[in-house]
Design a protein around this motif. Structure first.
Motif, PDB file in Angstrom:
ATOM      1  N   VAL A 247      12.929   4.080  -0.162  1.00 25.36           N
ATOM      2  CA  VAL A 247      11.522   3.840   0.164  1.00 25.36           C
ATOM      3  C   VAL A 247      11.412   3.168   1.527  1.00 25.36           C
ATOM      4  O   VAL A 247      12.124   2.205   1.818  1.00 25.36           O
ATOM      5  CB  VAL A 247      10.865   2.957  -0.919  1.00 25.36           C
ATOM      6  CG1 VAL A 247       9.432   2.623  -0.542  1.00 25.36           C
ATOM      7  CG2 VAL A 247      10.906   3.670  -2.264  1.00 25.36           C
ATOM      8  N   VAL A 248      10.506   3.701   2.375  1.00 24.80           N
ATOM      9  CA  VAL A 248      10.236   3.133   3.697  1.00 24.80           C
ATOM     10  C   VAL A 248       8.728   2.971   3.831  1.00 24.80           C
ATOM     11  O   VAL A 248       8.002   3.968   3.812  1.00 24.80           O
ATOM     12  CB  VAL A 248      10.763   4.042   4.829  1.00 24.80           C
ATOM     13  CG1 VAL A 248      10.463   3.422   6.182  1.00 24.80           C
ATOM     14  CG2 VAL A 248      12.240   4.292   4.678  1.00 24.80           C
ATOM     15  N   ASP A 249       8.253   1.728   3.959  1.00 26.10           N
ATOM     16  CA  ASP A 249       6.818   1.465   4.059  1.00 26.10           C
ATOM     17  C   ASP A 249       6.042   2.158   2.944  1.00 26.10           C
ATOM     18  O   ASP A 249       4.964   2.715   3.159  1.00 26.10           O
ATOM     19  CB  ASP A 249       6.280   1.906   5.420  1.00 26.10           C
ATOM     20  CG  ASP A 249       6.645   0.934   6.519  1.00 26.10           C
ATOM     21  OD1 ASP A 249       7.088  -0.175   6.174  1.00 26.10           O
ATOM     22  OD2 ASP A 249       6.501   1.271   7.698  1.00 26.10           O
ATOM     23  N   GLY A 250       6.609   2.137   1.731  1.00 29.60           N
ATOM     24  CA  GLY A 250       5.941   2.723   0.587  1.00 29.60           C
ATOM     25  C   GLY A 250       6.155   4.210   0.453  1.00 29.60           C
ATOM     26  O   GLY A 250       5.837   4.791  -0.579  1.00 29.60           O
TER      27      GLY A 250
ATOM     28  N   GLY B  51      16.658  -8.165   2.689  1.00 31.80           N
ATOM     29  CA  GLY B  51      15.418  -8.290   3.438  1.00 31.80           C
ATOM     30  C   GLY B  51      15.071  -7.009   4.168  1.00 31.80           C
ATOM     31  O   GLY B  51      15.705  -5.963   3.993  1.00 31.80           O
ATOM     32  N   LEU B  52      14.012  -7.074   4.980  1.00 34.52           N
ATOM     33  CA  LEU B  52      13.603  -5.931   5.799  1.00 34.52           C
ATOM     34  C   LEU B  52      14.474  -5.891   7.052  1.00 34.52           C
ATOM     35  O   LEU B  52      14.438  -6.806   7.866  1.00 34.52           O
ATOM     36  CB  LEU B  52      12.126  -6.057   6.184  1.00 34.52           C
ATOM     37  CG  LEU B  52      11.115  -5.761   5.074  1.00 34.52           C
ATOM     38  CD1 LEU B  52       9.737  -6.269   5.452  1.00 34.52           C
ATOM     39  CD2 LEU B  52      11.062  -4.263   4.800  1.00 34.52           C
TER      40      LEU B  52
ATOM     41  N   THR C  41      12.996   1.508  12.593  1.00 31.70           N
ATOM     42  CA  THR C  41      12.337   1.656  11.300  1.00 31.70           C
ATOM     43  C   THR C  41      12.846   0.586  10.338  1.00 31.70           C
ATOM     44  O   THR C  41      14.042   0.462  10.106  1.00 31.70           O
ATOM     45  CB  THR C  41      12.614   3.052  10.705  1.00 31.70           C
ATOM     46  OG1 THR C  41      12.173   4.053  11.622  1.00 31.70           O
ATOM     47  CG2 THR C  41      11.886   3.218   9.383  1.00 31.70           C
ATOM     48  N   LEU C  42      11.938  -0.197   9.782  1.00 32.21           N
ATOM     49  CA  LEU C  42      12.316  -1.276   8.868  1.00 32.21           C
ATOM     50  C   LEU C  42      12.582  -0.716   7.473  1.00 32.21           C
ATOM     51  O   LEU C  42      11.738  -0.021   6.905  1.00 32.21           O
ATOM     52  CB  LEU C  42      11.224  -2.342   8.805  1.00 32.21           C
ATOM     53  CG  LEU C  42      11.032  -3.192  10.066  1.00 32.21           C
ATOM     54  CD1 LEU C  42       9.821  -4.113   9.910  1.00 32.21           C
ATOM     55  CD2 LEU C  42      12.288  -4.015  10.350  1.00 32.21           C
TER      56      LEU C  42
ATOM     57  N   ALA D 210       2.694  -5.128   7.916  1.00 36.81           N
ATOM     58  CA  ALA D 210       2.380  -4.043   6.984  1.00 36.81           C
ATOM     59  C   ALA D 210       3.591  -3.706   6.118  1.00 36.81           C
ATOM     60  O   ALA D 210       3.458  -3.469   4.908  1.00 36.81           O
ATOM     61  CB  ALA D 210       1.914  -2.809   7.752  1.00 36.81           C
ATOM     62  N   SER D 211       4.795  -3.691   6.723  1.00 33.75           N
ATOM     63  CA  SER D 211       6.008  -3.420   5.950  1.00 33.75           C
ATOM     64  C   SER D 211       6.222  -4.490   4.886  1.00 33.75           C
ATOM     65  O   SER D 211       6.593  -4.178   3.746  1.00 33.75           O
ATOM     66  CB  SER D 211       7.218  -3.361   6.882  1.00 33.75           C
ATOM     67  OG  SER D 211       7.143  -2.259   7.760  1.00 33.75           O
ATOM     68  N   MET D 212       5.999  -5.754   5.257  1.00 34.49           N
ATOM     69  CA  MET D 212       6.142  -6.826   4.266  1.00 34.49           C
ATOM     70  C   MET D 212       5.122  -6.663   3.140  1.00 34.49           C
ATOM     71  O   MET D 212       5.455  -6.824   1.955  1.00 34.49           O
ATOM     72  CB  MET D 212       5.985  -8.192   4.943  1.00 34.49           C
ATOM     73  CG  MET D 212       7.130  -8.564   5.852  1.00 34.49           C
ATOM     74  SD  MET D 212       7.102 -10.315   6.367  1.00 34.49           S
ATOM     75  CE  MET D 212       5.669 -10.334   7.444  1.00 34.49           C
ATOM     76  N   LEU D 213       3.886  -6.350   3.491  1.00 37.09           N
ATOM     77  CA  LEU D 213       2.829  -6.220   2.487  1.00 37.09           C
ATOM     78  C   LEU D 213       3.120  -5.081   1.514  1.00 37.09           C
ATOM     79  O   LEU D 213       2.852  -5.191   0.315  1.00 37.09           O
ATOM     80  CB  LEU D 213       1.478  -6.006   3.169  1.00 37.09           C
ATOM     81  CG  LEU D 213       0.907  -7.221   3.906  1.00 37.09           C
ATOM     82  CD1 LEU D 213      -0.272  -6.824   4.778  1.00 37.09           C
ATOM     83  CD2 LEU D 213       0.491  -8.306   2.913  1.00 37.09           C
TER      84      LEU D 213
END
Length: 733
Positions: free
Chosen positions: A494-497, A122-123, A115-116, A371-374
């Motif tokens: 927060v993880v992926d929003g 960074g991620l 999980t990023l 998607a994680s970066m976005l």
């Protein structure tokens, strides 16, 4: 207690929770195998005030004697200072049952490996945020690590936790985001915090958008590696940049890497894209690609032939349709580098119903990472998938608005995100002939908890544009290696929003029957869960009583520190009696970390022994052994087949490795040894000195081992050919 309050209480010097004190006097294991003697300050103060304090008393307690057995201590004091080992298992459990009746946060909550997590560095995958490994292990996080809290601000990470392999819940949201964690891991929904095992399809999960910078640019890149003598000269950058990120994105989208031919190529039908790729290749690698045109389709292939460059690119972006990946240096990089990489990916993208599909392919890991970066670049991405004719799944990631690398790939679609309905919408009035009157009437009559943000835009109602809702689409169970972090102040991150959010001590003498009764009683009393720890059941534990047998000095076990994902270094060629030796020396921020030894054309024992030397040196470096001591030991080893390099005697392969490490340190200004190491130097090559033999030198310069491949005897040059006088082997036969 709630983890990691047990560890934090030791630091703060306070009680860890409802569990009684472990002991009034004990030793605590700290870093590097050292020990610290702890004495309960309240008991010591009471003993001094009551007049019964003595060194003999403290020594007896440290050796594990119970307070009840010491006549010098008054009965009133004994009733107050009861320790964990002085209470029966039954009363441990009864206290837990009374407390747990009103507690629902008593076990660790973890996310799946991989999980990023967005951090100030960074991620980063959650397992790489610290040094915890194994089952139920707490450890320090990366130094200076921070994560984004639900308030959109940075918060310190105070601990890293590894929970081992556990059953998990896999939650897929309507925007394609996947969250995998333990059953009790919590995420924020429109109805408050909910455990993953409490979620149902259709539940609304709160997501946030943040444009906070989550990385640092110019991350270190791996070295190019060895170039063959006839290889085309190529250069590679030492650090990531937006231009390199753009090129790598283009290669992931429409490029190909073929190590067999050394081809790094890009296909295009847009002349401007071809010119851009050529310009980037010349700027970054110093090579102008050759262009091959497919006369049938008109597609132009821009090709760079370099096996070393091909392997270097594969190391960064993977290979094959399913094996492509986003470089770690991009995930940990700054906003400009991330946007450049994503823009390069749009070479494979397209516009669909006003939305920009950034990338589509078999590589799910690329889609999820993008998607994680976005999410943390201020976008609200959607991940989709579809099954194709061969039965496999393809995945894509899309967003509302983006400008691609090609002129026609521009999206300015409407934002169709769900948001929580503002109170103002229920109080708004519009004339019946207003085009949005029917939508407003529906909102006022049905009072929905969520509406489309586009509807609110048309109604002119303000709302939080950085907060939106997604529905739970699918729920399934799995099993995975899980990790977690402890975050200061907010205790969530927060993880992926998506916003995501206890022990009974028994003495060593406790029997199996004691443990069984404790678990059965916990079940009968309705406990939600208990952990039982029997003193001494592990070889290593944080807190220890000091028995006479353990009064001897404790020697801490030394273990290697984790190897970082990216290192930097150099490869040095050395001439030895066994042929050419290539010594690769890598380091990270803390110093030298590993050494790889490649014995050129040598094989068999020569190669395996040198590989073993490299591994042992690497193990020593990662375990904190002084590099100067390693060099000194290596430089004192001799063999019957010395060699010569730059007028200096190389006494053995081990000597060559030691010299290579010393040379690396000297060239980088890190040689600080006071040890004088003797070097044998000559003003001219030894072949020119009286009485010297040239056979071993010739074999050395030819890159060949001086051992016969059949019998292991010495090889010699005789009349222009390599022969063995023991068995008759000849390389010319």
């Amino acid at each position: 207690t709630i983890a990691p309050t047990g560890t934090l209480s030791l630091i703060a010097g306070c009680s860890s929770g409802i569990e009684p004190l472990f002991a009034l006097s004990y030793t605590r294991n700290i870093l590097d195998g050292a020990q610290m003697v702890e004495v309960n300050p309240h008991f010591e103060a009471a003993a001094r005030k009551g007049g019964f304090y003595s060194e003999e008393l403290m020594r007896a307690l440290a050796e594990g004697k119970h307070l009840e057995d010491l006549d010098a201590v008054p009965d009133a004091v004994k009733r107050i200072f009861v320790t964990a080992h002085g209470i029966t298992p039954e009363w441990h459990v009864r206290m837990q049952a009374a407390f747990q009746k009103y507690t629902d946060n008593a076990v660790s909550k973890c996310l799946a490996k991989g999980t990023l997590i967005p951090t100030n560095k960074g991620l980063i995958p959650i397992e790489e945020l610290g040094f915890a490994r194994g089952d139920d292990v707490f450890a320090d996080p990366i130094s200076g690590l921070k994560v984004i809290g639900p308030d959109g601000k940075w918060h310190d990470v105070t601990a890293h936790y590894s929970g081992g392999i556990q059953r998990t819940k896999i939650i897929r949201l309507s925007n394609g985001t996947k969250i995998e964690g333990t059953f009790n891991h919590r995420i924020m929904t429109i109805n408050g915090w909910r455990r993953l095992d409490e979620l149902k399809p259709g539940d609304l999960v709160i997501c946030t958008r943040s444009k906070i910078e989550i990385g640092k640019g110019e991350q270190v890149l791996p070295p190019l590696g060895e170039l063959r003598c006839n290889a085309k000269k190529v250069e590679v950058p030492s650090r990531m940049s937006p231009r390199l990120a753009l090129l790598l994105g283009m290669l992931v989208a429409d490029g190909s890497l073929t190590e067999k031919t050394g081809a790094v190529s890009l296909s295009e039908k847009n002349k401007r894209i071809g010119e851009l790729f050529d310009q980037l290749a010349e700027e970054l690698f110093g090579i102008t690609p050759r262009i091959v045109v497919d006369k049938r389709t008109g597609v132009r292939n821009h090709v760079i032939n370099s096996r070393a460059l091909c392997r270097w690119c594969e190391n960064l972006i993977g290979k094959g349709a399913e094996g492509k990946k986003v470089p770690e240096q991009i995930l940990r990089g700054n906003t400009e580098e991330k946007l450049s990489f994503i823009r390069g990916l749009t070479l494979d993208g397209y516009v669909k119903r006003g939305r920009m599909v950034i990338f589509e392919g078999y590589a799910l890991q690329v889609v999820q990472a993008v998607a994680s970066m976005l999410h943390h670049l201020g976008f609200a991405p959607y991940i989709g998938r579809k099954q194709v004719s061969n039965g496999k799944w393809t995945y894509h990631v899309e967003i509302d608005q983006f400008e691609g690398i090609e002129e026609h790939k521009r999206a300015d679609g409407s934002r169709r995100r769900l948001v929580e309905t503002p109170v103002e919408a229920f109080c708004l009035s519009l004339p019946t002939n207003h085009p949005e009157y029917s939508n407003l009437r529906y909102i006022r009559r049905n009072r929905p908890i969520a509406v489309l943000c586009s509807t609110l835009d048309k109604l002119g109602v303000k709302y939080d544009k950085d907060r939106y809702l997604v529905r739970v689409a699918e729920i399934e169970e799995g099993k995975s290696e899980v990790y977690d972090i402890e975050v200061s102040e907010v205790h969530s991150y927060v993880v992926d929003g998506v916003i995501t959010h206890n022990t009974i001590n028994l003495p060593h003498e406790a029997t199996r029957e004691d443990v069984a009764r404790a678990f059965k009683l916990a079940y009968e009393l309705g406990c939600k869960g208990i952990t039982i720890y029997r003193y001494g059941s592990r070889e290593e534990q944080v807190l220890n009583l000091v028995s006479e047998e353990r009064r001897k000095e404790v020697r801490g076990k030394v273990g290697p520190r984790p190897r970082p994902t990216v290192t930097r270094g150099a490869t040095i060629r050395m001439l030895t009696g066994c042929g050419k030796l290539y010594v690769t020396i890598n380091e990270d921020e803390q110093g030298l970390i590993e050494v790889f030894v490649n014995a050129g054309k040598s094989g068999g024992c020569v190669a395996s022994q040198n590989e073993a030397i490299g591994r042992l040196i690497s193990l020593g470096l990662r375990s904190g052994v002084d590099v100067q001591a390693i060099i000194k030991e290596m430089r004192e080893i001799k063999c019957p087949q010395p060699a010569w390099q730059d007028g200096e005697l190389i006494q053995s392969c081990a000597d060559a490795i030691g010299r290579a490490i010393e040379l690396y340190l000297r060239q980088n200004g890190k040689w600080e040894s006071d040890v004088q190491i003797k070097s044998v130097q000559f003003s001219s090559p030894p072949s020119q000195q009286a009485g010297s033999r040239s056979s071993s030198i010739s074999l050395n310069e030819a890159g060949m081992p001086p051992e016969c491949p059949k019998c292991g005897g010495p090889l010699e040059f005789v009349e222009g050919c390599v022969v063995c006088r023991n068995c008759g082997y000849s390389k010319c036969d």
